[in-house]
Write a protein that holds these residues in place. Structure first.
Motif, mmCIF file in Angstrom:
data_model
loop_
_atom_site.group_PDB
_atom_site.id
_atom_site.type_symbol
_atom_site.label_atom_id
_atom_site.label_comp_id
_atom_site.label_asym_id
_atom_site.label_seq_id
_atom_site.Cartn_x
_atom_site.Cartn_y
_atom_site.Cartn_z
ATOM 1 N N ASP A 323 -30.114 15.067 -12.216
ATOM 2 C CA ASP A 323 -31.393 14.378 -12.436
ATOM 3 C C ASP A 323 -31.880 13.737 -11.142
ATOM 4 O OD1 ASP A 323 -31.384 15.091 -15.088
ATOM 5 O OD2 ASP A 323 -30.607 13.170 -15.812
ATOM 6 N N LYS A 324 -30.950 13.104 -10.425
ATOM 7 C CA LYS A 324 -31.324 12.419 -9.184
ATOM 8 C C LYS A 324 -31.812 13.409 -8.125
ATOM 9 C CE LYS A 324 -28.599 9.195 -7.644
ATOM 10 N NZ LYS A 324 -27.416 8.525 -7.038
ATOM 11 N N LEU A 325 -31.079 14.525 -7.968
ATOM 12 C CA LEU A 325 -31.457 15.512 -6.954
ATOM 13 C C LEU A 325 -32.836 16.096 -7.228
ATOM 14 C CD1 LEU A 325 -28.068 17.389 -6.446
ATOM 15 C CD2 LEU A 325 -29.188 15.833 -4.850
ATOM 16 N N ILE A 326 -33.105 16.387 -8.493
ATOM 17 C CA ILE A 326 -34.416 16.949 -8.843
ATOM 18 C C ILE A 326 -35.504 15.912 -8.629
ATOM 19 C CG2 ILE A 326 -35.810 17.800 -10.766
ATOM 20 C CD1 ILE A 326 -33.238 19.111 -11.852
ATOM 21 N N PHE A 327 -35.254 14.676 -9.064
ATOM 22 C CA PHE A 327 -36.265 13.619 -8.956
ATOM 23 C C PHE A 327 -36.567 13.280 -7.502
ATOM 24 C CE2 PHE A 327 -37.603 9.128 -8.946
ATOM 25 C CZ PHE A 327 -38.670 9.200 -9.837
ATOM 26 N N ARG A 328 -35.528 13.263 -6.659
ATOM 27 C CA ARG A 328 -35.723 12.842 -5.274
ATOM 28 C C ARG A 328 -36.151 13.986 -4.351
ATOM 29 N NH1 ARG A 328 -30.930 8.471 -3.845
ATOM 30 N NH2 ARG A 328 -31.246 7.091 -5.627
ATOM 31 N N HIS A 329 -36.324 15.174 -4.909
ATOM 32 C CA HIS A 329 -36.824 16.307 -4.115
ATOM 33 C C HIS A 329 -38.116 16.845 -4.727
ATOM 34 C CE1 HIS A 329 -32.638 16.263 -2.659
ATOM 35 N NE2 HIS A 329 -33.108 16.840 -1.567
ATOM 36 N N ASP A 340 -41.220 19.135 7.284
ATOM 37 C CA ASP A 340 -40.029 19.023 8.126
ATOM 38 C C ASP A 340 -39.051 18.036 7.497
ATOM 39 O OD1 ASP A 340 -41.023 16.442 8.699
ATOM 40 O OD2 ASP A 340 -42.086 17.174 10.468
ATOM 41 N N ALA A 341 -37.917 17.847 8.171
ATOM 42 C CA ALA A 341 -36.871 16.981 7.630
ATOM 43 C C ALA A 341 -37.342 15.538 7.490
ATOM 44 C CB ALA A 341 -35.630 17.055 8.523
ATOM 45 N N GLU A 342 -38.183 15.086 8.418
ATOM 46 C CA GLU A 342 -38.654 13.702 8.364
ATOM 47 C C GLU A 342 -39.508 13.468 7.125
ATOM 48 O OE1 GLU A 342 -39.052 9.819 9.173
ATOM 49 O OE2 GLU A 342 -37.748 11.233 10.237
ATOM 50 N N GLU A 343 -40.392 14.408 6.814
ATOM 51 C CA GLU A 343 -41.221 14.279 5.604
ATOM 52 C C GLU A 343 -40.354 14.345 4.350
ATOM 53 O OE1 GLU A 343 -44.694 16.721 5.274
ATOM 54 O OE2 GLU A 343 -45.117 16.621 7.422
ATOM 55 N N TRP A 348 -37.726 11.375 -0.176
ATOM 56 C CA TRP A 348 -36.472 10.885 -0.762
ATOM 57 C C TRP A 348 -36.511 9.366 -0.904
ATOM 58 C CZ3 TRP A 348 -31.815 13.069 -2.456
ATOM 59 C CH2 TRP A 348 -30.740 12.206 -2.562
ATOM 60 N N GLU A 349 -36.903 8.671 0.170
ATOM 61 C CA GLU A 349 -36.945 7.210 0.138
ATOM 62 C C GLU A 349 -37.987 6.719 -0.859
ATOM 63 O OE1 GLU A 349 -34.861 5.277 1.425
ATOM 64 O OE2 GLU A 349 -33.795 6.639 2.771
ATOM 65 N N GLY A 350 -39.120 7.414 -0.915
ATOM 66 C CA GLY A 350 -40.169 7.030 -1.857
ATOM 67 C C GLY A 350 -39.716 7.148 -3.299
ATOM 68 N N MET A 351 -38.987 8.230 -3.601
ATOM 69 C CA MET A 351 -38.510 8.421 -4.967
ATOM 70 C C MET A 351 -37.376 7.445 -5.295
ATOM 71 S SD MET A 351 -40.730 10.506 -5.703
ATOM 72 C CE MET A 351 -40.344 10.853 -7.420
ATOM 73 N N LYS A 352 -36.573 7.064 -4.292
ATOM 74 C CA LYS A 352 -35.556 6.041 -4.517
ATOM 75 C C LYS A 352 -36.207 4.729 -4.939
ATOM 76 C CE LYS A 352 -32.137 5.175 -1.797
ATOM 77 N NZ LYS A 352 -31.311 4.948 -0.572
ATOM 78 N N ALA A 353 -37.303 4.376 -4.260
ATOM 79 C CA ALA A 353 -38.022 3.151 -4.618
ATOM 80 C C ALA A 353 -38.602 3.252 -6.024
ATOM 81 C CB ALA A 353 -39.133 2.882 -3.600
ATOM 82 N N GLU A 354 -39.086 4.451 -6.374
ATOM 83 C CA GLU A 354 -39.648 4.647 -7.713
ATOM 84 C C GLU A 354 -38.561 4.526 -8.774
ATOM 85 O OE1 GLU A 354 -42.190 5.303 -10.842
ATOM 86 O OE2 GLU A 354 -42.620 4.775 -8.749
ATOM 87 N N SER A 370 -30.860 -4.523 1.869
ATOM 88 C CA SER A 370 -30.151 -4.170 0.638
ATOM 89 C C SER A 370 -29.876 -2.664 0.589
ATOM 90 C CB SER A 370 -30.979 -4.570 -0.592
ATOM 91 O OG SER A 370 -32.165 -3.801 -0.666
ATOM 92 N N GLY A 371 -28.899 -2.288 -0.244
ATOM 93 C CA GLY A 371 -28.602 -0.873 -0.444
ATOM 94 C C GLY A 371 -27.507 -0.329 0.447
ATOM 95 N N ILE A 372 -26.923 -1.191 1.323
ATOM 96 C CA ILE A 372 -25.828 -0.734 2.178
ATOM 97 C C ILE A 372 -24.510 -1.131 1.512
ATOM 98 C CG2 ILE A 372 -24.724 -0.951 4.433
ATOM 99 C CD1 ILE A 372 -27.442 -1.577 5.607
ATOM 100 N N PRO A 373 -23.605 -0.186 1.277
ATOM 101 C CA PRO A 373 -22.341 -0.503 0.598
ATOM 102 C C PRO A 373 -21.567 -1.620 1.291
ATOM 103 C CG PRO A 373 -22.630 1.869 0.775
ATOM 104 C CD PRO A 373 -23.719 1.250 1.587
ATOM 105 N N ARG A 374 -21.043 -2.533 0.509
ATOM 106 C CA ARG A 374 -20.324 -3.684 1.042
ATOM 107 C C ARG A 374 -19.099 -3.269 1.849
ATOM 108 N NH1 ARG A 374 -17.379 -6.848 -3.480
ATOM 109 N NH2 ARG A 374 -16.129 -4.947 -3.245
ATOM 110 N N ASP A 375 -18.380 -2.270 1.382
ATOM 111 C CA ASP A 375 -17.108 -1.895 2.001
ATOM 112 C C ASP A 375 -17.223 -0.735 2.978
ATOM 113 O OD1 ASP A 375 -15.709 -3.863 0.601
ATOM 114 O OD2 ASP A 375 -15.505 -2.583 -1.158
ATOM 115 N N LEU A 376 -18.424 -0.442 3.440
ATOM 116 C CA LEU A 376 -18.599 0.606 4.435
ATOM 117 C C LEU A 376 -17.840 0.227 5.712
ATOM 118 C CD1 LEU A 376 -20.370 3.199 4.198
ATOM 119 C CD2 LEU A 376 -22.085 2.021 5.568
ATOM 120 N N PRO A 377 -17.232 1.185 6.424
ATOM 121 C CA PRO A 377 -16.585 0.852 7.697
ATOM 122 C C PRO A 377 -17.543 0.095 8.608
ATOM 123 C CG PRO A 377 -16.037 3.088 7.069
ATOM 124 C CD PRO A 377 -17.056 2.604 6.075
#
Length: 499
Positions: A323-329, A340-343, A348-354, A370-377
């Motif tokens: 569902d996420k892959l379809i919605f965010r693409h 291009d990749a930037e667009e 992707w970011e726009g659909m994440k906000a939605e 916000s949105g950065i994992p707490r335990d990321l290296p």
């Protein structure tokens, strides 16, 4: 009012199997249409004086089967709608009207809307002949697939499998490639042509890899794969993996697996992730395949634990991801575009906000960070924090400014060391230096994690050169001087430049 439209089945190809009712229907019809003249029964109908029009020309004129079926349905509805009331138009199809006949499905959907009375009379399906001629009972487990749209995810080796509509060599080739995702190349399959038709029937057993090397494919061709309930074939299926993990966690399973929790497996998930990364760095596909399997096991175990609690299972995980892959693409599965990749990333970011808005979260009220994992290296986390801050203008204008900041942080760390500051203060100054160094990565288009990984690898290679060189000299790093090791280090650097 309009004419009645009746669809009849011409059976699998043997004229003797035509029912008297269907023959009478064809004789009495005001007009008879057939999907194709390429069917053994057509000669017998002609001898009975039944005149028909075929839709064979559409197969040549149109680019795809769905377009052909759409055109057939539209033409029949048009003819029935304009014919005098009380007349009957018959549309005859090979086999049974309700088996692999897309145009009939369209007619069933649209005739009521058009006010057309639709009748369907069955005929002998190619399935009837397949059960007899290939010798299997569908009650044992059976699936029928369409060669034109077959996918490996549909294949279930434990079921008898018939693949119909293998029209030509190209379709046979596509079928072979799909089957080989599950079955080994030498696996024996059965190819049937014109089953039950006297003097035309052919049943051949071939290894899978030779499937598309056979000739004679046409409208009456199919591929049969007998049911195989051996564990070997099921080893390539996701369902078997799910079953194995379930067994491992069951009371009859493995004591170690049963004792595990999300917390106890946390370190395993991290370790397996880094082992996958190592195979990527080493460009080792065979090792990568193994390590990806180990990482997948961690996902399966965590999902299995939740399945036991009744919260979710791994299929819920897959559904959510799909569902996420379809919605965010939306530029792939929707009406947006991305040149291009930037667009694509912006979409992707726009659909994440939605997604957040749909969950009742207002993105504009969240912290920019916000949105950065707490335990990321830490190095990776620093990089992501800086990228997010940069998007709102909190950034340096030029990499030279960052380099100046690094020098400033070096001076502060040096001062903390020289003045005998506490270990905590010295550590904080070191953190500031590392954070500033990470900032340079964004300006030069480098991933700091990858940069440090390469340096680590380079250090290991050079140090191992020192060890090997000393070993050839009959000594070790423990017994060698710093001056000797430094000279060998410079040799290793020189060899790198030469290669």
């Amino acid at each position: 009012m309009s004419a009645t439209l009746t669809v009849v089945g011409l059976g699998s190809g043997n004229p003797d199997r035509l029912t008297l009712g269907i023959v009478n229907k064809l004789k009495a019809a005001s007009a008879v249409y057939v999907r194709t003249q390429e069917h053994p029964v057509m000669t017998a109908l002609s001898e009975l004086g039944i005149v028909s029009q075929s839709f064979d020309g559409l197969y040549e004129a149109l680019a795809s089967f769905p377009e052909v079926y759409e055109a057939i349905a539209s033409r029949l509805i048009e003819e029935a709608g304009s014919a005098p009331q009380g007349t009957e138009i018959v549309y005859a199809v090979p086999g049974h009207p309700m088996v692999a006949e897309s145009a009939v499905s369209l007619l069933r959907e649209r005739c009521p809307q058009a006010g057309i009375d639709l009748n369907i009379l069955g005929g002998e399906s190619f399935l009837d002949e397949a059960f007899v001629r290939l010798g299997f009972d569908p009650i044992e487990g059976f699936q029928l697939l369409d060669a034109s749209g077959i996918r490996s995810s549909q294949l279930q080796p434990e079921l008898h499998t018939l693949i119909g509509q293998v029209y030509d060599t190209f379709t046979a080739s596509e079928t072979k490639l799909c089957l080989m995702e599950i079955y080994p190349p030498e696996y024996e399959v059965v190819v049937g042509h014109a089953l039950g038709v006297e003097a035309e029937e052919s049943i051949v057993k071939v290894p899978l890899y030779e499937l598309d090397r056979l000739g004679g494919f046409g409208n009456l061709s199919l591929v049969y794969i007998p049911a195989n309930r051996s564990a070997g074939l099921r080893q390539r299926t996701f369902a078997r993996l799910h079953e194995i993990v379930d067994i491992l966690r069951s009371p009859e399973g493995c004591p170690w697996d049963r004792e595990q929790t999300h917390e106890s497996l946390r370190k395993n998930l991290i370790e397996e992730t880094y082992e996958v990364l190592e195979t990527i760095d080493e460009d080792d596909p065979d090792h990568m395949k193994e390590e990806l399997g180990d990482l997948l096991l961690q996902i399966m175990l965590h999902s299995q634990m939740e399945e036991e609690l009744g919260t979710f299972n791994v299929y819920d995980v897959i559904e959510g991801l799909n569902d996420k892959l379809i919605f965010r693409h939306p530029h792939v599965f929707g009406d947006k575009s991305a040149g291009d990749a930037e667009e694509a990333l912006q979409n992707w970011e726009g659909m994440k906000a939605e997604e957040k808005r749909r969950k009742g979260v207002k993105p504009e009220e969240l912290s920019v960070l916000s949105g950065i994992p707490r335990d990321l290296p830490a190095l990776m986390k620093a990089y992501k924090l800086q990228k997010k801050a940069s998007k709102v203008g909190f950034d340096w204008d030029h990499p030279r400014e960052v380099l100046a900041k690094i020098r400033e942080e070096v001076d502060e760390l040096e001062e903390a060391i020289d003045t005998g500051a506490s270990a905590e203060e010295q550590m904080l100054e070191l953190g500031d230096l590392l954070f500033a160094a990470t900032n340079v990565a964004r300006f030069i288009g480098a991933d700091p994690e990858e940069a440090l990984t390469r340096t680590n690898r380079k250090f290991v290679q050079r140090f191992q050169y020192i060890e090997q060189s000393l070993q050839h000299q009959g000594t070790t790093v423990q017994d060698s001087s710093l001056e000797v090791m430094e000279a060998l280090w410079q040799e290793a650097k020189a060899l790198e430049r030469e290669s």
